[in-house]
Scaffold this motif. Structure first.
Motif, PDB file in Angstrom:
ATOM      1  N   ASP A 722       0.756  -1.215  -0.064  1.00 12.19           N
ATOM      2  CA  ASP A 722       0.081   0.103  -0.136  1.00 12.19           C
ATOM      3  C   ASP A 722       0.785   1.270   0.104  1.00 12.19           C
ATOM      4  N   THR A 723       2.254   1.134  -0.718  1.00 14.34           N
ATOM      5  CA  THR A 723       2.799   2.434  -0.421  1.00 14.34           C
ATOM      6  C   THR A 723       2.397   3.345  -1.753  1.00 14.34           C
ATOM      7  N   PRO A 724       1.844   4.606  -1.386  1.00 13.24           N
ATOM      8  CA  PRO A 724       1.387   5.520  -2.354  1.00 13.24           C
ATOM      9  C   PRO A 724       2.306   5.817  -3.460  1.00 13.24           C
ATOM     10  N   THR A 725       1.672   5.903  -4.737  1.00 18.85           N
ATOM     11  CA  THR A 725       2.612   6.132  -5.804  1.00 18.85           C
ATOM     12  C   THR A 725       2.599   7.475  -6.194  1.00 18.85           C
ATOM     13  N   THR A 726       1.968   8.172  -5.649  1.00 24.88           N
ATOM     14  CA  THR A 726       1.537   9.619  -5.743  1.00 24.88           C
ATOM     15  C   THR A 726       1.359  10.473  -4.517  1.00 24.88           C
ATOM     16  N   ARG A 727       2.340  11.596  -4.378  1.00 24.18           N
ATOM     17  CA  ARG A 727       2.512  12.191  -3.453  1.00 24.18           C
ATOM     18  C   ARG A 727       2.193  13.772  -3.597  1.00 24.18           C
ATOM     19  N   GLN A 728       2.040  14.498  -2.431  1.00 22.41           N
ATOM     20  CA  GLN A 728       1.551  16.002  -2.894  1.00 22.41           C
ATOM     21  C   GLN A 728       2.657  16.773  -2.012  1.00 22.41           C
ATOM     22  N   LEU A 729       3.229  17.742  -3.106  1.00 24.14           N
ATOM     23  CA  LEU A 729       4.084  18.660  -2.388  1.00 24.14           C
ATOM     24  C   LEU A 729       3.552  19.969  -2.320  1.00 24.14           C
ATOM     25  N   THR A 730       3.135  20.439  -0.906  1.00 27.60           N
ATOM     26  CA  THR A 730       2.733  21.610  -0.799  1.00 27.60           C
ATOM     27  C   THR A 730       3.741  22.751  -0.421  1.00 27.60           C
ATOM     28  N   VAL A 731       3.790  23.577  -1.083  1.00 26.22           N
ATOM     29  CA  VAL A 731       4.820  24.870  -0.980  1.00 26.22           C
ATOM     30  C   VAL A 731       4.001  26.049  -0.282  1.00 26.22           C
ATOM     31  N   ASP A 732       4.261  26.297   1.031  1.00 26.56           N
ATOM     32  CA  ASP A 732       3.109  27.419   1.550  1.00 26.56           C
ATOM     33  C   ASP A 732       3.986  28.759   1.379  1.00 26.56           C
ATOM     34  N   ARG A 733       5.188  28.876   1.109  1.00 25.83           N
ATOM     35  CA  ARG A 733       5.654  30.273   0.525  1.00 25.83           C
ATOM     36  C   ARG A 733       6.642  29.954  -0.401  1.00 25.83           C
ATOM     37  N   ALA A 734       6.717  31.084  -1.338  1.00 29.10           N
ATOM     38  CA  ALA A 734       7.811  30.703  -2.475  1.00 29.10           C
ATOM     39  C   ALA A 734       8.176  32.235  -2.891  1.00 29.10           C
ATOM     40  N   LEU A 735       9.388  32.582  -2.600  1.00 33.58           N
ATOM     41  CA  LEU A 735       9.964  34.001  -2.809  1.00 33.58           C
ATOM     42  C   LEU A 735      11.061  34.038  -3.723  1.00 33.58           C
ATOM     43  N   ALA A 736      11.255  35.237  -4.731  1.00 30.80           N
ATOM     44  CA  ALA A 736      12.266  35.176  -5.411  1.00 30.80           C
ATOM     45  C   ALA A 736      12.780  36.668  -5.580  1.00 30.80           C
ATOM     46  N   MET A 737      13.986  37.003  -5.572  1.00 29.85           N
ATOM     47  CA  MET A 737      14.506  38.373  -5.531  1.00 29.85           C
ATOM     48  C   MET A 737      15.696  38.410  -6.265  1.00 29.85           C
ATOM     49  N   TYR A 738      16.160  39.517  -6.636  1.00 29.88           N
ATOM     50  CA  TYR A 738      17.392  39.778  -7.266  1.00 29.88           C
ATOM     51  C   TYR A 738      18.296  41.176  -6.564  1.00 29.88           C
ATOM     52  N   SER A 739      19.045  41.113  -6.213  1.00 28.64           N
ATOM     53  CA  SER A 739      19.879  42.318  -5.683  1.00 28.64           C
ATOM     54  C   SER A 739      20.948  42.713  -6.611  1.00 28.64           C
ATOM     55  N   ASP A 740      20.643  43.843  -7.207  1.00 29.80           N
ATOM     56  CA  ASP A 740      21.593  44.421  -8.320  1.00 29.80           C
ATOM     57  C   ASP A 740      22.725  44.625  -7.651  1.00 29.80           C
ATOM     58  N   GLU A 741      22.879  45.192  -6.497  1.00 29.38           N
ATOM     59  CA  GLU A 741      24.150  45.768  -5.854  1.00 29.38           C
ATOM     60  C   GLU A 741      25.083  44.451  -5.586  1.00 29.38           C
ATOM     61  N   GLU A 742      24.338  43.398  -5.075  1.00 29.29           N
ATOM     62  CA  GLU A 742      25.260  42.191  -4.761  1.00 29.29           C
ATOM     63  C   GLU A 742      25.229  41.431  -5.920  1.00 29.29           C
ATOM     64  N   ARG A 743      24.588  41.642  -6.844  1.00 25.24           N
ATOM     65  CA  ARG A 743      24.325  40.842  -8.037  1.00 25.24           C
ATOM     66  C   ARG A 743      24.197  39.250  -7.385  1.00 25.24           C
ATOM     67  N   VAL A 744      23.226  38.884  -6.719  1.00 26.92           N
ATOM     68  CA  VAL A 744      22.721  37.669  -6.397  1.00 26.92           C
ATOM     69  C   VAL A 744      21.320  37.649  -6.454  1.00 26.92           C
ATOM     70  N   LEU A 745      21.021  36.175  -7.161  1.00 30.60           N
ATOM     71  CA  LEU A 745      19.476  35.988  -7.508  1.00 30.60           C
ATOM     72  C   LEU A 745      19.414  34.769  -6.374  1.00 30.60           C
ATOM     73  N   ARG A 746      18.063  34.989  -5.447  1.00 31.79           N
ATOM     74  CA  ARG A 746      17.803  34.335  -4.218  1.00 31.79           C
ATOM     75  C   ARG A 746      16.189  33.682  -4.776  1.00 31.79           C
ATOM     76  N   PHE A 747      16.159  32.533  -4.271  1.00 32.01           N
ATOM     77  CA  PHE A 747      14.883  31.787  -3.947  1.00 32.01           C
ATOM     78  C   PHE A 747      14.715  31.338  -2.531  1.00 32.01           C
ATOM     79  N   ALA A 748      13.317  31.273  -2.217  1.00 32.54           N
ATOM     80  CA  ALA A 748      13.178  30.516  -0.839  1.00 32.54           C
ATOM     81  C   ALA A 748      11.737  29.956  -0.937  1.00 32.54           C
ATOM     82  N   VAL A 749      11.636  28.895  -0.561  1.00 26.83           N
ATOM     83  CA  VAL A 749      10.454  28.085  -0.415  1.00 26.83           C
ATOM     84  C   VAL A 749      10.305  27.321   1.049  1.00 26.83           C
ATOM     85  N   THR A 750       9.146  26.981   1.458  1.00 26.63           N
ATOM     86  CA  THR A 750       8.643  26.213   2.446  1.00 26.63           C
ATOM     87  C   THR A 750       7.855  25.179   1.981  1.00 26.63           C
TER      88      THR A 750
END
Length: 1379
Positions: A722-750
């Motif tokens: 009875d191992t499930p073959t389908t699972r659900q991924l729930t993403v409560d938060r998804a953030l993306a930002m880019y800092s031109d000064e630091e030249r860094v692209l950032r992502f964050a997910v929960t």
């Protein structure tokens, strides 16, 4: 004893008899059992054994064999048994001529344990006999057929010869009140032979070896023990005394210790060899059952080949003797002896010829190249995934051997082997099976099957999956007691547990094995990370994008991610992406969303992605943007964990993305995705909306996302129902930002992973799921009832779970870092780092020595001048420098010869001859000596002019010689005017025949006027000219230690001459030559009044002292005497060698020479003294230090500072004193174990010494006063016995009896290079000119080695053969050093 041996024999025969089926499993377990003493071949006087006479050096009478025995290519009808663990086909010489020497011996030798054995006073017994009884011959036949299944499967011996050394002891020097040692050895040799072949077996029962070497009698007081020699030697094979082939199994004490723990047959303590045949046999062939010697120890990997050297040189503790330890780890061994050694060479030393890319020598076939050492377990799993799982087949069947059935071993009922496997090799497995040379293939039987005698191993349980009846086995087959074993069809944890993570356990299943992480860790078993602890990701990102229609490329930009695993948060940062591309990638949160899926918070009964993939997988994404339908492909490849357990990711982004203007931000709403799981893949398809905002502008767009994650799963473990073959991924938060000064692209997910949700009435959410718990960032949240929960610190941390503190595994000792590594504590974990010069083995804990990089100086790729002109100095890696050899000058790449004759190196009465890189001096006619010192012939009667005239006339006879012939008057004096008959030049000479400067005239001009000089123009005398020449040579300002002649007002030599500013003075005659016997000591001056003649009566010499002649010679210590060996140039004048001084009852070890006082100094370990004697006739030896010494060995004289230095290996000290023994001081008494050789560089003020501590040998240095002590060399050393400093080349050189090398280095330890790498057993060494001279314990002589070519150039063997110790060179002058 008889009862025990009879019982042991009955037990052995019972095991060899056909057992009932319940005993079958027990017999299989016996394969790696140690040899019990009762398992030796039967022996005893009741068996007809003869007893060798007690003693220290006894030999049996000739044993006439009933049938000749073949040894190598020859036949022998007689055998002799010796006390010292050896059998020969001829009577033995005195033991001093062979017992302390290595192979080869001068006579045929079969040596199971060659050492100085003594059976006096009832310490053991030695028994021997020839045997033809069926009982012994049958047992010998089984051993032979087991050892050599391919070539001797039907061998039946007609005779056997047995020799047994029972409870024998090593020789001990008798001492009052000291009882004999209780260390006694038992071992046996069995020779089984017929008219064509001879096989030998060496048997070492468990606990049978208690001593592993013996001390040489002639140097018993020197702390040196020679390991026993084991092997075979043909001896000298013709009248020319050419060296025959030989085979050596041991070389060090550790290799002897391991004899009873290893085997080339599979039974620890039993060694088998094919030693003679009518067929061509280049050398002894060791058994390698199943094609590999890896059966020598049950814990050795059965996938790896094996060498005698690797097994016997390895260090084992007592714990290693448990051959089937419950938690025993597998050990890798390098491949075994190459066949090429047998094909092209006359000897084999199994301890030195192992090569990593070679095949074994043995009879059976070796492993196929596809199963070489280091084969990854993932390749095996890949084979399983291709569907090559085989039906369960038992690893053994029972049946008669081929010789008794008269048919092929392969049972026709089992079918013929596949055609592609008929000639493939089979390697035996410890459980009785064999691994085919190609994985996944069924084994072929026949040559690969081995008939084994069985040994009981009480105390070990049977493996749980053995013991089932074999498919097709016939229980009613012939009752022979022999067993056949064949390949198991699966791989097990026993042989592959290294494939699992260190935080995992291994489980065997029906079709194979799988790895599973421990309960507090998360992963797929191959890679496991602690639950609840933060995780980190490092990687690189490459991209080729069209941003709208603008191409943008970036290469190897950094990616870092940080995951808080106890609440599912994942933060990703990518640096230095060009601004247009970084702005356009803002919507692509799946780049960082991968880590959200990998380490998502797990709902009950569900596992996140890392539990399936581990740290090796491929993540493919295809994203299609709307409405523009731009398409981009993203591939993320996980390449495992680094030493700090950071996940390594490589990301590649290619395609087209929509343009996003600067200043816009991207926003994603929470979302849910479904992931579909199969055996080795996970897929997901979804659509996402995102909004772009900038001020009041807000635009919503979308993209379609397809994901495919592939990984390697273990398919052997049963899937949970009875191992499930389908699972659900729930993403409560998804953030993306880019800092031109630091030249860094950032992502964050929960993220959290769980079941597919069906919308219903909301229920309270446990804080472990929504992240509202209060557990610390390094703790894991555990579910309770309802909304209750508990916190527990992640592995590597400790406390209450809400505030966790790191555990320092390095300080507490809970780490697995092995030798030569350093433990470094990390948050929640630790890291092992190898010390300099080492690298990690496959287990990532053990550090092994790094093979040295290519050396341009050794492989010939350097650009230095030719070998005879320059020396290449390796500086590490591929760098090197070039140094011109002494006698040449230049930059090392181009060297030109130095004309030493311009430097006035020769005596004034000698002729100098310049040669490439060197020079030679020859005394002029009427003088004798070596050219450096010339003395007038007392019987000549000719004047100087007449002698030179005759010499020139003699040379003028040779064609092309245009030498000047001096013109003499009637009294034999030089004519004042001299003219060259060939060139026409003329010049004036003084009464000594020397040219008057400024008088030479060219041809055709008037000759100079050579009348008597005017009173105001007195020509320079010899003293004045010599003084002027030396001052010019010294640069006008001589040092305090440089000699300058002293002249009186008339230019004559002053009667007393002194050395520089010192108090050392002597008398000279009118020509400036030293009057022998007038050299004074400091504080007194000689009486040098010209009218006072030296005494006519001199002391008579000692009867045992023969003064040496003038010239350079070697002095060497040989037990109770000091020997004299003159040199002619660098050649040994062996015909004129003789004894210089005899000292009865002494053992002279260290020796050196004081060139200023012509004194010889030596150390005496028997008398525990340091003494000296002058080389002047009539001199008596004088003891200068006779207290507080135990074992004084090395000795060095500093003639410049008038001090001496010595080592004491008994007190572990290095001391100094003045040359009369006063002002004694201990320089060092700590961090010394076995100090031996010592040498001094008086000009630069450095002291050097060796310490041959077997655990950590080293060469150290300090100032002459004990300051600035430091280790100069401590790697790749064995037994550095000899040490010398060459003041001309400024090289420090040493001879190592362990590595067999002669090496040199600069005084600061750089520029290390090998001169010769095939020494025998050097003890002491000295350098002179361009040669080294060292004493050798194997040859009992002096051997010379060229410094430039490294070749052996000469050898001197004294008539009285015994060990030689120290050696030194004696010059007719003090060697000049240059700073």
């Amino acid at each position: 004893m008889r009862g025990d041996r009879a019982a042991g024999l009955r037990a052995l025969l019972a095991l060899l008899a056909p057992p009932p089926p319940p005993l079958l499993l027990l017999l299989l377990l016996s394969w790696a059992a140690a040899l019990d003493p009762s398992g030796l071949f039967p022996y005893g006087q009741f068996r007809g054994d003869q007893l060798l006479k007690e003693g220290d050096d006894e030999s049996s009478a000739a044993v006439k064999l009933a049938s000749p025995l073949r040894f190598y290519e020859a036949q022998f009808s007689y055998l002799y048994v010796g006390t010292n663990g050896i059998i020969s086909t001829q009577d033995f010489p005195r033991e001093t001529q062979y017992v302390d020497d290595g192979f080869p011996t001068d006579f045929p030798a079969i040596a199971p344990f060659l050492a100085d054995i003594d059976t006096s006073q009832g310490r053991g017994r030695i028994l021997y006999r020839e045997d033809a009884s069926p009982e012994v011959l049958d047992l010998a036949a089984r051993y032979v057929r087991t050892s050599f299944p391919r070539t001797a499967s039907d061998f039946t011996p007609t005779h056997a010869f047995l020799a047994t050394w029972e409870q024998v002891g090593a020789y001990q020097e008798p001492r009052l009140g000291m009882p004999p040692s209780g260390e006694l050895n038992t071992f046996q040799v069995v020779l089984a032979y017929d008219e064509s072949d001879t096989y030998a077996f060496f048997l070492y029962p468990v606990n049978g070896l208690h001593f592993f070497g013996t001390r040489p009698k002639e140097s018993y007081n020197v702390q040196l023990e020679l390991p026993a020699r084991v092997g075979f030697c043909r001896g000298e094979i013709d009248d020319l005394k050419r060296e025959g082939p030989y085979f050596s199994l041991t070389s060090t004490e550790q290799s002897v210790k391991n004899l009873y723990q290893h085997s080339n047959l599979g039974i620890p303590g039993v060694w088998a060899f094919h030693i003679g045949s009518v067929s061509p046999l280049d050398n002894v062939r060791p058994a390698t059952v199943g094609g590999s010697l890896s059966q020598a120890r049950s814990s050795a990997s059965r996938e790896h080949s094996f060498s005698h050297a690797a097994a016997l040189e390895r260090n084992y503790s007592e714990d290693d003797l448990d051959y089937y330890g419950e938690n025993e780890e597998e050990t890798e061994y390098p491949p075994s002896e190459p066949e090429e050694v047998l094909k092209g060479h006359g000897n084999i030393n199994a301890s030195f010829h192992a090569k990593a890319d070679s095949r074994p020598v043995g009879e059976s076939a070796s492993l196929d190249s596809q199963t070489k050492e280091g084969r990854r377990v993932k390749e095996m799993a890949a084979l399983d995934r291709r569907g090559q799982e085989e039906a369960s087949e038992q690893p053994w069947t029972r049946g008669p051997p081929p010789s008794e059935r008269g048919e092929n071993v392969l049972d026709p009922s089992q079918g013929a082997p596949p055609p592609d496997l008929e000639n493939r090799s089979i390697q035996p497995d410890v459980d009785g099976g064999a691994l085919p040379s190609e994985r996944g293939a069924r084994p072929a039987h026949g040559e690969g099957e081995v008939v084994l005698p069985s040994y009981a191993r009480p105390g070990h349980a049977a493996p749980r999956d053995h013991g089932r009846p074999a498919e097709g086995a016939d229980d009613n087959s012939s009752n022979t007691g022999d067993f056949l074993y064949r390949t198991p069809n699966k791989e097990t944890c026993e042989h592959n547990h290294q494939a699992c993570s260190r935080n995992a356990f291994c489980t065997d299943y029906a079709a194979g094995f799988c790895c599973h992480c421990q309960s507090q860790f998360n992963g797929n078993g191959e890679h496991c990370l602690p639950r609840g602890a933060p995780h980190r990701v490092n990687g690189k990102v490459n991209g080729h994008l069209l941003v709208d229609h603008t191409p943008v490329t970036f290469t190897d930009v950094d990616l870092h991610a940080y995951i808080v695993s106890n609440d599912g948060r994942a933060y990703t940062a990518i640096s230095h992406i060009p601004q247009p591309a970084a702005q356009a990638l803002l919507p692509l949160t799946p780049i960082g969303g991968l880590f959200g899926w990998l380490f998502a918070l797990e709902k009950p009964g569900f596992e996140n992605g890392f539990s399936f993939t581990g740290a090796t997988f491929i993540h493919d994404m295809e994203v299609t943007f709307y409405p523009g339908k731009e398409r981009v492909q993203i591939t993320q490849v996980a390449e495992g964990l680094d030493p700090e357990d950071y996940l390594i990711i490589k990301t590649n982004i290619q395609g087209q993305v929509p343009y996003i203007p600067a200043g816009f931000t991207a926003h994603m709403a929470p979302y849910k995705e479904l992931y579909h799981y199969s055996d080795s893949a996970v897929t997901s398809t979804s659509s996402r909306d995102y909004s772009l905002t900038s001020g009041a502008i807000n635009r919503t767009l979308s993209y379609h996302l397809q994901q495919n994650i592939t990984y390697q799963a273990c398919r052997h473990a049963p899937r949970a129902p009875d191992t499930p073959t389908t699972r659900q991924l729930t993403v409560d938060r998804a953030l993306a930002m880019y800092s031109d000064e630091e030249r860094v692209l950032r992502f964050a997910v929960t993220s959290q992973i769980g079941p597919v949700e069906e919308y219903s009435t909301p229920v309270p959410v446990n804080p472990c799921y929504d992240g509202s718990h209060t557990c610390g960032p390094t703790a894991q949240c555990y579910l309770g009832t309802g909304v209750d929960y508990t916190c527990k610190c992640a592995p590597g941390y400790q406390a209450d779970g809400r505030s966790c503190m790191d555990v320092d595994e390095c300080a507490t000792g809970f780490h697995r870092c092995g030798p030569n590594s350093v433990c470094i504590n990390l948050p929640g974990s630790y890291r092992c780092e190898c010390r300099s010069g080492y690298r990690f083995a496959e287990d990532q804990y053990t550090c092994v020595l790094i093979a040295p990089p290519p050396n341009p100086c050794e492989d010939g790729s350097h650009t230095c001048a030719p070998t005879g002109q320059a020396r290449c100095v390796h500086l590490g890696g591929s760098t090197f420098s070039c140094v011109c050899l002494p006698g040449y000058t230049g930059n090392g790449h181009q060297c030109t010869d130095v004309d030493e004759c311009l430097e006035n190196r020769c005596h004034p009465s000698a002729t100098c001859y310049n040669t490439p890189g060197s020079f030679s001096c020859r005394c002029q006619p009427g003088y004798h000596g070596d050219g450096l010192q010339c003395t007038p012939d007392s019987t000549s009667g000719l004047k100087t002019c007449e002698r030179q005239q005759r010499a020139a006339q003699a040379q003028h006879l040779y064609p092309g010689v245009r030498i000047h012939i001096p013109q003499c008057d009637e009294q034999g004096h030089f004519l004042p005017l001299q003219c060259h008959g060939s060139t026409g030049f003329c010049w004036c000479v003084n009464p000594d025949g020397h040219e008057v400067p400024g008088t030479r005239t060219p041809p055709g001009s008037n000759p100079p006027h050579c009348g008597p000089p005017a009173p105001t123009q007195r020509p320079q005398t010899m003293c004045e000219r010599w003084r002027a020449n030396l001052l010019e040579h010294y640069g006008g300002a001589p040092r305090d230690d440089q000699y300058v002649p002293q002249c009186d007002d008339l230019g004559h030599f002053t009667p007393m001459q002194c050395h520089g500013k010192s108090d050392f003075c002597w008398c000279v005659d009118r020509d400036g030559r030293e009057v022998q016997g007038t050299r004074s000591q400091p504080g007194s001056t000689p009486a040098c009044i010209p009218t006072v003649a030296p005494p006519l009566v001199r002391p008579t010499p000692r009867p045992d002292v023969i003064p040496p002649s003038v010239g350079t010679f070697l002095l060497y210590a040989q037990g109770q005497q000091i020997g004299y060996l003159p040199l002619s140039g660098t050649r040994l004048q062996k015909d004129t060698a003789r004894t210089l001084l005899s000292l009865h009852g002494s053992i002279i070890v260290g020796i050196d020479y004081d060139c200023r006082e012509r004194m010889v100094y030596w150390t005496d370990v028997a008398a525990r003294t340091i003494s000296r004697v002058s080389l002047e006739p009539g001199a008596e030896p004088e003891t200068i230090i006779n207290s507080d010494l135990i074992s004084p060995e090395g000795l060095a004289i500093d003639h410049f500072h008038r001090t001496m230095y010595w080592t004491d290996s008994g007190l572990d000290r290095i001391e100094r004193a003045t040359l009369d023994g006063s002002e004694r001081k201990a320089l060092f008494h700590t961090d010394l174990v076995n100090p031996r050789a010592i040498t001094v560089d008086p000009i630069r003020g450095n002291l050097y010494w060796t310490d041959w501590n077997r655990d950590a040998p080293k060469i150290e240095t300090s100032s002459l006063y004990g300051e600035n002590r430091r280790i100069l060399v401590n790697n790749d050393l064995g037994l550095p016995n000899g040490l010398t400093f060459d003041p001309v080349s400024k090289l420090l050189c040493w001879a190592d009896a362990g590595t067999k090398k002669l090496e040199c280095t600069l005084p600061d330890g750089t520029g290390r290079h090998v001169i010769q790498n095939n020494l025998n057993y050097p003890f002491s060494i000295v350098s002179y000119a361009d040669h080294f001279y060292h004493t050798d314990w194997r040859r009992d002589g002096i051997i010379s080695v060229s410094r430039d070519s490294g070749q052996f150039t000469d050898e001197y063997l004294p008539e009285q053969r015994s060990h030689l110790y120290g050696i030194t060179a004696v010059y007719p002058y003090c060697p000049a050093g240059r700073k």
